[in-house]
Design a protein around this motif. Structure first.
Motif, PDB file in Angstrom:
ATOM      1  N   GLN A   1       0.833  -1.194   0.000  1.00 34.07           N
ATOM      2  CA  GLN A   1       0.000   0.000   0.000  1.00 34.07           C
ATOM      3  C   GLN A   1       0.870   1.247   0.000  1.00 34.07           C
ATOM      4  N   ILE A   2       0.628   2.140  -0.947  1.00 28.50           N
ATOM      5  CA  ILE A   2       1.379   3.393  -1.023  1.00 28.50           C
ATOM      6  C   ILE A   2       1.062   4.276   0.180  1.00 28.50           C
ATOM      7  N   THR A   3       2.097   4.880   0.754  1.00 28.64           N
ATOM      8  CA  THR A   3       1.928   5.916   1.766  1.00 28.64           C
ATOM      9  C   THR A   3       2.076   7.263   1.057  1.00 28.64           C
TER      10      THR A   3
ATOM     11  N   ALA B   1      -5.623  11.237   2.325  1.00 28.68           N
ATOM     12  CA  ALA B   1      -5.415  10.447   1.101  1.00 28.68           C
ATOM     13  C   ALA B   1      -5.091   8.997   1.440  1.00 28.68           C
ATOM     14  N   ASN B   2      -4.296   8.783   2.485  1.00 30.09           N
ATOM     15  CA  ASN B   2      -3.939   7.417   2.865  1.00 30.09           C
ATOM     16  C   ASN B   2      -5.156   6.631   3.332  1.00 30.09           C
ATOM     17  N   GLU B   3      -5.986   7.245   4.166  1.00 31.98           N
ATOM     18  CA  GLU B   3      -7.180   6.541   4.663  1.00 31.98           C
ATOM     19  C   GLU B   3      -8.170   6.276   3.537  1.00 31.98           C
ATOM     20  N   ARG B   4      -8.386   7.276   2.695  1.00 35.36           N
ATOM     21  CA  ARG B   4      -9.316   7.103   1.576  1.00 35.36           C
ATOM     22  C   ARG B   4      -8.826   6.017   0.618  1.00 35.36           C
ATOM     23  N   SER B   5      -7.526   6.017   0.335  1.00 35.49           N
ATOM     24  CA  SER B   5      -6.948   5.066  -0.608  1.00 35.49           C
ATOM     25  C   SER B   5      -7.077   3.629  -0.120  1.00 35.49           C
TER      26      SER B   5
ATOM     27  N   ILE C   1      -9.366   0.401  -1.622  1.00 35.49           N
ATOM     28  CA  ILE C   1      -8.788  -0.865  -2.081  1.00 35.49           C
ATOM     29  C   ILE C   1      -9.271  -2.040  -1.238  1.00 35.49           C
ATOM     30  N   VAL C   2      -9.509  -1.805   0.051  1.00 40.17           N
ATOM     31  CA  VAL C   2     -10.035  -2.857   0.921  1.00 40.17           C
ATOM     32  C   VAL C   2     -11.437  -3.261   0.475  1.00 40.17           C
ATOM     33  N   GLU C   3     -12.275  -2.261   0.221  1.00 39.77           N
ATOM     34  CA  GLU C   3     -13.662  -2.541  -0.159  1.00 39.77           C
ATOM     35  C   GLU C   3     -13.765  -3.200  -1.524  1.00 39.77           C
ATOM     36  N   ASN C   4     -12.953  -2.744  -2.472  1.00 42.34           N
ATOM     37  CA  ASN C   4     -13.090  -3.202  -3.857  1.00 42.34           C
ATOM     38  C   ASN C   4     -12.162  -4.345  -4.243  1.00 42.34           C
ATOM     39  N   SER C   5     -11.180  -4.657  -3.381  1.00 44.89           N
ATOM     40  CA  SER C   5     -10.243  -5.723  -3.725  1.00 44.89           C
ATOM     41  C   SER C   5      -9.961  -6.670  -2.563  1.00 44.89           C
ATOM     42  N   TYR C   6      -9.300  -6.175  -1.523  1.00 46.83           N
ATOM     43  CA  TYR C   6      -8.782  -7.069  -0.500  1.00 46.83           C
ATOM     44  C   TYR C   6      -9.880  -7.889   0.188  1.00 46.83           C
TER      45      TYR C   6
END
Length: 461
Positions: free
Chosen positions: A12-14, A35-39, A43-48
């Motif tokens: 995950q990019i910081t 930006a970090n929390e939103r990102s 990705i958690v909701e749509n992928s992980y």
């Protein structure tokens, strides 16, 4: 029987915040928390979340199915902060006993290309993190973006790892196939698994491309392509980022339905699954792989030009690692955390000027020069903080301190190895000692009885 090795990377990019020249010396916090929390939530909701649920289902319903992961340390910290449920899902996968966690550089950085000691510490730090969360120390490593050279392989081998993953690039393989186990050219004890570029990219890059000649890709056809490889070939390595499932290839493409169908067709075709360690333990190397220049899984060139291909990138990279040795003796947790985040390879990728990366998402940056300027401003403040730790210590004096520390560390490691050798020797001797003890006791008892009898006889006389 042909074997499939499936592996996913989690990183995950910081995101760095907008940092101006006049902030240097006054603002030591470099990150865009929003930006970090939103990102990561996206990705958690749509992928992980959906991807890990699918893999759990695959493990539950297919007894022979196995999978491997690696996680960057900076990615793990983002999960700890914003999405601990993902770590819990990974731990549940681990409980099946059919999941392996590999190690990689904690920072997801490029230290292996410039500073050996930083690279070693980065790998070791991640191994400790993996052992803490999943109960087993990794035995296999992978470098950031599968970056590999002969020298990197030799370093990893010297650290005790049995194997590495890297890219099965044509310019390295030549006429050779990626479907075999190879070994490092200058450290033969280190085995290598090579990513099958086509079969991996069919899922991670092309699956939802309606203009691709292979569209739509069906699970039975995909498995048939694997099974049709020459019978003598050992293993097919399918490596990709976990975010390919849901981000690069959206959930609406039915990517997860495709993936869940693969184990059933694989079983019908007599294919088996294995983790990297299982493969290294059971399959011999067919020969060495000569990789004198950098190899990665990025872009057509499969090299490091996306991170270090222009003068801006190299200047930022060299300036960052100009203080690497000083960080080896730093104890400030905040400074060391910043060191991890600033090493992350994406910081340099944002500065790329390669035409093939024209559509790259640069976040807050307008272009490569903007990314370079922002990073260098942050780096200027960071380096000032590093140097302030040592007051008036000159470089020569600091070098002497580092040399002393390195020598002491090497001596401790040498003594530890000697202790382990003696313990092993003692363990081998103990069974013999324990086996001899009853014999000696019996002899002693016999001798005692003979003495008593002799004394009794003498008394009678």
């Amino acid at each position: 029987m042909k074997t499939i090795c499936l592996y996913f990377e989690i990183h995950q990019i910081t995101h760095l915040k907008r940092y101006r020249f006049f902030d240097i010396g006054t603002d030591h916090y470099y990150y865009d928390d929003y930006a970090n929390e939103r990102s990561i939530n996206y990705i958690v909701e749509n992928s992980y979340n959906p991807a890990l649920d699918a893999l759990q289902e695959m493990l539950d319903t297919n007894p022979g199915f196995k999978v491997a992961f690696s996680i960057s340390g900076v990615g793990m910290e983002q999960l700890e902060m914003h999405a601990p449920q993902i770590i819990e899902k990974l731990q549940r996968l681990n409980e099946t006993g059919r999941v392996e966690f590999l190690t990689e550089p904690y920072s997801h950085g490029l230290a292996g290309l410039i500073n050996e000691e930083s690279f070693r510490r980065d790998i070791e730090k991640m191994s400790q993190k993996i052992e803490e969360y999943f109960g087993r120390r990794p035995t296999v490593a992978r470098n950031s973006s599968l970056i590999y050279t002969d020298e990197i392989g030799a370093i990893v081998a010297s650290m005790g790892y049995k194997g590495m993953l890297t890219e099965g690039a044509k310019h390295v393989l030549g006429w050779k196939s990626p479907h075999y186990v190879y070994n490092c050219n200058i450290a033969p004890s280190l085995k290598l698994l090579l990513r099958d570029v086509n079969l991996s990219d069919d899922i991670s890059l092309r699956f939802n491309n309606t203009e691709w000649e292979g569209y739509p890709l069906m699970a039975d056809k995909y498995v048939n392509d694997i099974a049709s490889c020459p019978a003598e070939e050992q293993v097919v390595n399918i490596f990709m980022e976990l975010s390919a499932l849901g981000i690069a290839q959206p959930l609406s493409s039915h990517i997860l339905d495709f993936l869940k169908a693969v184990p059933q067709f694989a079983a019908e075709r007599g294919l088996q699954w294995a983790t990297p360690t299982e493969i290294f333990d059971t399959m011999p190397s067919v020969g060495s792989l000569d990789v004198p220049d950098t190899l990665s899984w990025v872009d057509e060139e499969r090299d490091c030009s996306v991170w270090l291909g222009n003068q801006m990138q190299r200047e930022a990279f060299n300036k960052l690692y100009s203080v690497a040795d000083r960080l080896l003796i730093a104890k400030d947790p905040r400074l060391l955390q910043d060191w991890d985040y600033l090493q992350a390879s994406n910081n340099f990728r944002f500065m790329t000027t390669k035409p093939s990366n024209a559509m790259i998402d640069r976040g807050i940056y307008d272009g490569p020069f903007d990314a370079f300027t922002n990073y260098m401003n942050i780096l200027g403040d960071f380096i000032s903080r590093v140097r302030s730790l040592y007051g008036g210590i000159e470089n020569e004096e600091l070098d002497n301190m580092l040399t002393t520390i390195t020598n002491q560390t090497n001596e401790i490691e040498k003594q530890q190895k000697e202790i382990e050798r003696l313990q092993l020797k003692l363990a081998k001797l103990l069974p013999d000692v324990e086996a001899e003890a009853p014999k000696k006791a019996a002899k002693k008892t016999t001798a005692k009885k003979a003495t008593v009898k002799k004394a009794a006889k003498k008394t009678e006389e």
